[in-house]
Design a protein around this motif. Structure first.
Motif, PDB file in Angstrom:
ATOM      1  N   ASN A 280       0.811  -1.218   0.000  1.00  0.00           N
ATOM      2  CA  ASN A 280       0.000   0.000   0.000  1.00  0.00           C
ATOM      3  C   ASN A 280       0.841   1.262   0.000  1.00  0.00           C
ATOM      4  OD1 ASN A 280       0.673  -0.718   2.812  1.00  0.00           O
ATOM      5  ND2 ASN A 280      -0.619   1.006   3.380  1.00  0.00           N
ATOM      6  N   TRP A 281       2.166   1.146   0.223  1.00  0.00           N
ATOM      7  CA  TRP A 281       3.024   2.338   0.193  1.00  0.00           C
ATOM      8  C   TRP A 281       3.133   2.944  -1.202  1.00  0.00           C
ATOM      9  CZ3 TRP A 281       4.882  -2.511   1.817  1.00  0.00           C
ATOM     10  CH2 TRP A 281       5.589  -3.236   0.857  1.00  0.00           C
ATOM     11  N   ILE A 282       2.749   2.194  -2.236  1.00  0.00           N
ATOM     12  CA  ILE A 282       2.832   2.772  -3.589  1.00  0.00           C
ATOM     13  C   ILE A 282       1.575   3.559  -3.950  1.00  0.00           C
ATOM     14  CG2 ILE A 282       4.394   0.948  -4.374  1.00  0.00           C
ATOM     15  CD1 ILE A 282       2.058  -0.176  -6.035  1.00  0.00           C
ATOM     16  N   VAL A 295      -7.436  -0.467  -8.205  1.00  0.00           N
ATOM     17  CA  VAL A 295      -6.439  -1.444  -7.757  1.00  0.00           C
ATOM     18  C   VAL A 295      -6.878  -2.194  -6.504  1.00  0.00           C
ATOM     19  CG1 VAL A 295      -4.477  -0.213  -8.752  1.00  0.00           C
ATOM     20  CG2 VAL A 295      -5.227   0.359  -6.433  1.00  0.00           C
ATOM     21  N   GLY A 296      -6.240  -3.326  -6.284  1.00  0.00           N
ATOM     22  CA  GLY A 296      -6.443  -4.127  -5.080  1.00  0.00           C
ATOM     23  C   GLY A 296      -5.166  -4.886  -4.776  1.00  0.00           C
ATOM     24  N   PRO A 371      -7.658   2.767  -1.879  1.00  0.00           N
ATOM     25  CA  PRO A 371      -8.139   1.386  -2.034  1.00  0.00           C
ATOM     26  C   PRO A 371      -7.183   0.334  -1.499  1.00  0.00           C
ATOM     27  CG  PRO A 371      -7.540   2.344  -4.166  1.00  0.00           C
ATOM     28  CD  PRO A 371      -7.560   3.463  -3.178  1.00  0.00           C
ATOM     29  N   LEU A 372      -5.870   0.567  -1.605  1.00  0.00           N
ATOM     30  CA  LEU A 372      -4.924  -0.425  -1.103  1.00  0.00           C
ATOM     31  C   LEU A 372      -4.964  -0.485   0.423  1.00  0.00           C
ATOM     32  CD1 LEU A 372      -1.859   0.114  -3.473  1.00  0.00           C
ATOM     33  CD2 LEU A 372      -3.777  -1.484  -3.693  1.00  0.00           C
ATOM     34  N   GLY A 373      -5.007   0.679   1.062  1.00  0.00           N
ATOM     35  CA  GLY A 373      -5.119   0.710   2.516  1.00  0.00           C
ATOM     36  C   GLY A 373      -6.415   0.078   2.990  1.00  0.00           C
TER      37      GLY A 373
END
Length: 431
Positions: A280-282, A295-296, A371-373
């Protein structure tokens, strides 16, 4: 250890880690450090060294806001990413007597290595607000030496639109399903994996952590490596990891060993590839390169047992620490800044909205983290997590692991040879 974020119960084996992997140094002295900031005036310059290139702009904006509220304090920020490059640069700064006031530390073994340079932060106001367990990596003999920056997790971040284009209706959660998805993507004219194996840490840290975390008892396995009762060669999980690595190379972009981190992320964010081994850092980089990208995150499966494969590797990303021999005015200002960052309205807003951080403090609401977080929070809420083990490794071994695996990817070592090399690297550096 259990964590709670607002409405979410985060049951996870959260361990410390860091994309900035530090090494120890010695022979610096307080007198060799920069001159005291308050010797002639009340103006203070905080030297801050950090290794996350993804949030360089956001951190600058946040420190500018702090300066606006505290006009006597300014910041000199140096960002050096790339794992070993950052570690070497930090070591060089200490050796030259230019130690930063604030820098990062991964905790556990790294905290022990740097202990004599770290300020005791046990009395800071934010300590009581940290999630249970999140202070463990930086706690030595009951004293807290670092502030957890955030929680991070990684796996195969994927492009949902490209998956849909390739006709992938069920998300791959096992090795066979991931292989089938890669074949579908390739058949649709899409490069399945964005691989940046020119960066040793993608392999030696995040990649190789997976078979360690898959062990029935990771701590017991590491203890076995240290006392000679266990080996990497012959361990099923490491053989499985090499198969997963082979899959990414077979279905990845060309020239993986000359592809760096920025290029790897750019290929993914531009839609050139469908998956990337990152976390999720990206999110801030993606938001900058391709706003509103769909994204996921998928697991990095080593087997076809979905009960064990549907997990993400999640941990405390890194910790802010303060140099204990810095001028008193600098230490005071540094402590105030770290407290402001996690207690003020502006600081808390920036950490979740701008940095897209999953917060490590129960007083910061996990909203607008991207969304990643959000997917990380889901996995945490369900307790489907793998631990971060690399902060327990002997100093320097992750770099050697990365080099070993790069030689494997480049065809210079066979499977048997690289597994032997991993054991040799551990044995060479274990205490």
């Amino acid at each position: 250890m259990a964590f709670k974020i607002k409405k979410f119960t985060l049951a996870a084996s959260i361990l410390s880690a860091s994309l900035l992997l530090l090494t120890a140094c010695s022979n610096e002295s307080a007198s060799g450090n920069k001159a005291s900031s308050d010797s002639k005036s009340d103006k203070v310059v905080i030297d801050l060294f950090q290794g996350k290139v993804e949030i360089a702009d956001q951190l600058k904006t946040l420190t500018d806001q702090y300066t606006k509220e505290h006009p006597n304090v300014t910041f000199n920020i140096e960002t050096v990413g790339g794992g070993a490059d950052g570690a070497a640069a930090l070591k060089a700064k200490f050796a030259s007597g230019k130690a930063p006031d604030i820098f990062g530390n991964g905790g556990y073994q790294e905290a022990q290595t740097w202990k004599n340079k770290l300020e005791d932060l046990s009395d800071q106001p934010w300590v009581k607000d940290a999630y249970e367990g999140s202070l463990d990596p930086m706690t030595i003999d009951g004293k807290v030496y670092g502030q957890p920056i955030n929680l991070e997790g990684y796996g195969f971040t994927y492009n949902k639109d490209l998956f849909k284009k390739a006709g992938i209706k069920e998300l791959p959660k096992t090795f066979s399903e991931l292989e089938a998805a890669a074949k579908k993507l390739k058949a649709a004219g899409i490069t399945p994996f964005s691989i940046g194996y020119g960066e040793w840490w993608v392999l030696g840290t995040h990649g190789l952590n997976i078979p360690f975390a898959y062990q029935k008892d990771p701590d017991a396995f590491i203890k076995g490596l240290n006392n000679g009762t266990a080996n990497i060669e012959g361990n099923e999980r490491f053989a499985q990891y090499l198969k997963l690595l082979d899959l990414t190379v077979k279905y990845g972009n060309k020239n993986p060993l000359t592809t760096d981190y920025n290029t790897q992320v750019t290929k993914f964010a531009s839609g050139e590839t469908a998956m990337i081994q990152q976390g999720n850092w990206i999110q801030p980089m993606i938001d900058k390169l391709n706003p509103n990208m769909n994204v996921g995150i998928l697991p990095m499966p080593l087997s076809n047992n979905k009960a064990e494969t549907d997990k993400l590797a999640i941990g405390v990303a890194s910790n802010w620490v303060i140099y204990n021999k810095a001028p008193e005015a600098d230490k005071k200002a540094a402590k105030d800044f770290l407290n402001w960052m996690v207690t003020s309205d502006e600081g808390k807003r920036a950490l979740v909205e701008d940095f897209k951080y999953v917060p490590a403090f129960k007083t910061i609401e996990a909203k607008d983290i991207g969304p990643l977080g959000n997917e990380l929070v889901k996995y945490l809420d369900e307790g489907n997590t793998l631990s971060w083990e690399w902060t327990k490794f002997p100093d320097g071994v992750i770099q050697k692991f990365g080099s070993n695996l790069q030689e494997y990817v480049g065809g210079q070592k066979s499977k048997k040879e690289v597994l032997k090399a991993l054991d040799s690297s551990w044995n060479e550096l274990k205490k």
